[in-house]
Design a protein around this motif. Structure first.
Motif, PDB file in Angstrom:
ATOM      1  N   VAL A  64      -6.458   3.956  -2.794  1.00  0.00           N
ATOM      2  CA  VAL A  64      -5.270   3.871  -3.643  1.00  0.00           C
ATOM      3  C   VAL A  64      -5.632   3.410  -5.057  1.00  0.00           C
ATOM      4  O   VAL A  64      -4.989   3.811  -6.036  1.00  0.00           O
ATOM      5  CB  VAL A  64      -4.182   2.969  -3.002  1.00  0.00           C
ATOM      6  CG1 VAL A  64      -4.561   1.500  -3.053  1.00  0.00           C
ATOM      7  CG2 VAL A  64      -2.830   3.209  -3.680  1.00  0.00           C
ATOM      8  N   CYS A  79       1.726   7.524  -6.566  1.00  0.00           N
ATOM      9  CA  CYS A  79       0.669   8.462  -6.987  1.00  0.00           C
ATOM     10  C   CYS A  79       0.652   9.692  -6.081  1.00  0.00           C
ATOM     11  O   CYS A  79      -0.394  10.333  -5.929  1.00  0.00           O
ATOM     12  CB  CYS A  79      -0.682   7.781  -6.925  1.00  0.00           C
ATOM     13  SG  CYS A  79      -0.828   6.372  -7.993  1.00  0.00           S
ATOM     14  N   LEU A  86       0.824  -1.211   0.000  1.00  0.00           N
ATOM     15  CA  LEU A  86       0.000   0.000   0.000  1.00  0.00           C
ATOM     16  C   LEU A  86       0.861   1.266   0.000  1.00  0.00           C
ATOM     17  O   LEU A  86       0.617   2.190  -0.774  1.00  0.00           O
ATOM     18  CB  LEU A  86      -0.939  -0.011   1.215  1.00  0.00           C
ATOM     19  CG  LEU A  86      -1.786   1.253   1.382  1.00  0.00           C
ATOM     20  CD1 LEU A  86      -2.746   1.409   0.206  1.00  0.00           C
ATOM     21  CD2 LEU A  86      -2.554   1.217   2.698  1.00  0.00           C
ATOM     22  N   ARG A 138       2.567   1.981  -3.327  1.00  0.00           N
ATOM     23  CA  ARG A 138       1.546   2.324  -4.336  1.00  0.00           C
ATOM     24  C   ARG A 138       1.074   3.760  -4.129  1.00  0.00           C
ATOM     25  O   ARG A 138       0.890   4.515  -5.093  1.00  0.00           O
ATOM     26  CB  ARG A 138       0.370   1.350  -4.249  1.00  0.00           C
ATOM     27  CG  ARG A 138       0.720  -0.032  -4.768  1.00  0.00           C
ATOM     28  CD  ARG A 138      -0.415  -0.989  -4.525  1.00  0.00           C
ATOM     29  NE  ARG A 138      -1.567  -0.736  -5.364  1.00  0.00           N
ATOM     30  CZ  ARG A 138      -2.785  -1.204  -5.110  1.00  0.00           C
ATOM     31  NH1 ARG A 138      -3.012  -1.925  -4.036  1.00  0.00           N
ATOM     32  NH2 ARG A 138      -3.770  -0.945  -5.934  1.00  0.00           N
ATOM     33  N   MET A 139       0.879   4.157  -2.881  1.00  0.00           N
ATOM     34  CA  MET A 139       0.443   5.535  -2.629  1.00  0.00           C
ATOM     35  C   MET A 139       1.551   6.520  -2.995  1.00  0.00           C
ATOM     36  O   MET A 139       1.287   7.585  -3.541  1.00  0.00           O
ATOM     37  CB  MET A 139       0.002   5.695  -1.179  1.00  0.00           C
ATOM     38  CG  MET A 139      -1.325   4.986  -0.939  1.00  0.00           C
ATOM     39  SD  MET A 139      -2.009   5.213   0.696  1.00  0.00           S
ATOM     40  CE  MET A 139      -2.852   6.765   0.526  1.00  0.00           C
ATOM     41  N   MET A 174      -6.635   6.505  -6.750  1.00  0.00           N
ATOM     42  CA  MET A 174      -5.447   7.323  -7.054  1.00  0.00           C
ATOM     43  C   MET A 174      -4.744   6.777  -8.303  1.00  0.00           C
ATOM     44  O   MET A 174      -4.324   7.542  -9.172  1.00  0.00           O
ATOM     45  CB  MET A 174      -4.483   7.300  -5.861  1.00  0.00           C
ATOM     46  CG  MET A 174      -4.997   8.021  -4.638  1.00  0.00           C
ATOM     47  SD  MET A 174      -3.974   7.720  -3.166  1.00  0.00           S
ATOM     48  CE  MET A 174      -2.394   8.378  -3.670  1.00  0.00           C
ATOM     49  N   GLU A 175      -4.637   5.473  -8.378  1.00  0.00           N
ATOM     50  CA  GLU A 175      -3.975   4.862  -9.548  1.00  0.00           C
ATOM     51  C   GLU A 175      -4.778   5.105 -10.827  1.00  0.00           C
ATOM     52  O   GLU A 175      -4.209   5.397 -11.880  1.00  0.00           O
ATOM     53  CB  GLU A 175      -3.762   3.362  -9.297  1.00  0.00           C
ATOM     54  CG  GLU A 175      -2.682   3.115  -8.261  1.00  0.00           C
ATOM     55  CD  GLU A 175      -2.599   1.681  -7.760  1.00  0.00           C
ATOM     56  OE1 GLU A 175      -1.570   1.340  -7.170  1.00  0.00           O
ATOM     57  OE2 GLU A 175      -3.566   0.899  -7.927  1.00  0.00           O
ATOM     58  N   ASP A 183      -6.769  10.873   2.454  1.00  0.00           N
ATOM     59  CA  ASP A 183      -6.922   9.651   3.231  1.00  0.00           C
ATOM     60  C   ASP A 183      -7.404  10.083   4.620  1.00  0.00           C
ATOM     61  O   ASP A 183      -6.583  10.433   5.471  1.00  0.00           O
ATOM     62  CB  ASP A 183      -5.538   8.962   3.289  1.00  0.00           C
ATOM     63  CG  ASP A 183      -5.519   7.737   4.174  1.00  0.00           C
ATOM     64  OD1 ASP A 183      -6.605   7.252   4.547  1.00  0.00           O
ATOM     65  OD2 ASP A 183      -4.400   7.266   4.479  1.00  0.00           O
ATOM     66  N   ALA A 240      -7.825   3.428   3.037  1.00  0.00           N
ATOM     67  CA  ALA A 240      -6.725   3.719   2.102  1.00  0.00           C
ATOM     68  C   ALA A 240      -6.566   2.619   1.062  1.00  0.00           C
ATOM     69  O   ALA A 240      -6.198   2.891  -0.091  1.00  0.00           O
ATOM     70  CB  ALA A 240      -5.423   3.908   2.883  1.00  0.00           C
ATOM     71  N   ASP A 241      -6.828   1.376   1.448  1.00  0.00           N
ATOM     72  CA  ASP A 241      -6.701   0.263   0.498  1.00  0.00           C
ATOM     73  C   ASP A 241      -7.651   0.412  -0.692  1.00  0.00           C
ATOM     74  O   ASP A 241      -7.367  -0.072  -1.786  1.00  0.00           O
ATOM     75  CB  ASP A 241      -6.995  -1.071   1.195  1.00  0.00           C
ATOM     76  CG  ASP A 241      -5.812  -1.560   2.005  1.00  0.00           C
ATOM     77  OD1 ASP A 241      -4.684  -1.127   1.720  1.00  0.00           O
ATOM     78  OD2 ASP A 241      -6.019  -2.373   2.920  1.00  0.00           O
ATOM     79  N   LEU A 268      -2.161  12.994  -3.965  1.00  0.00           N
ATOM     80  CA  LEU A 268      -2.483  12.808  -2.552  1.00  0.00           C
ATOM     81  C   LEU A 268      -2.205  14.085  -1.770  1.00  0.00           C
ATOM     82  O   LEU A 268      -1.141  14.682  -1.909  1.00  0.00           O
ATOM     83  CB  LEU A 268      -1.651  11.661  -1.975  1.00  0.00           C
ATOM     84  CG  LEU A 268      -1.889  11.331  -0.502  1.00  0.00           C
ATOM     85  CD1 LEU A 268      -3.299  10.778  -0.287  1.00  0.00           C
ATOM     86  CD2 LEU A 268      -0.857  10.308  -0.010  1.00  0.00           C
TER      87      LEU A 268
END
Ligand code: SAM
Length: 107
Positions: free
Chosen positions: A76, A16, A9, A12-13, A79-80, A94, A72-73, A20
């Motif tokens: 994300v 991006c 996670l 990945r965040m 976001m992607e 978030d 958040a899971d 954020l």
């Protein structure tokens, strides 16, 4: 929304990070100053995986869309989606919408 914990996670965040907002309280009352060139601000409360978020941002290119999500899971994924689509007028927080008053001024 129940979700299995997604692996990676954090990385990945970070990939991006451009979409954020780490410290939304710091932007309270001055979102459109920080992100000029937008005619207004749209908020999505509980954006989940961001399908609606991305579609709405694409349909309203003159508006700044800020999407808030406490899982958040899920966020994300949104976001992607936004990064892959190259969408510039969307940002993600978030956080919990019950704390919205600390992030956004009236109006
Ligand atoms: C049904 S989903 C909506 C997804 C998205 N808006 C869409 O239309 O595709 C509702 C989302 O709201 C989020 N949510 C619920 N309460 C919340 C809160 N207090 N703060 C932030 N997000 C919340 C949930 O985690 C969930 O992802």
């Amino acid at each position: 929304m129940r979700m299995r914990k997604k692996p990676n996670l954090g990385p990945r965040m970070e990939r991006c990070a451009e979409v954020l907002i780490d410290d939304p309280a710091a932007l309270r009352g001055r979102w459109l100053e920080e992100f000029p060139g937008h005619g207004g601000l749209l908020l999505e409360l509980g954006c989940g995986k961001g399908r609606f978020t991305v579609g709405t941002a694409e349909s309203n290119p003159d508006m700044l869309l800020v999407a808030v999500e406490r899982v958040a899971d899920a966020m994300v994924v949104g976001m992607e989606r936004a990064c892959e689509a190259g969408i510039k007028n969307v940002r993600f927080i978030d956080g919990d919408v019950r704390k919205l008053a600390g992030m956004f001024d009236k109006g």
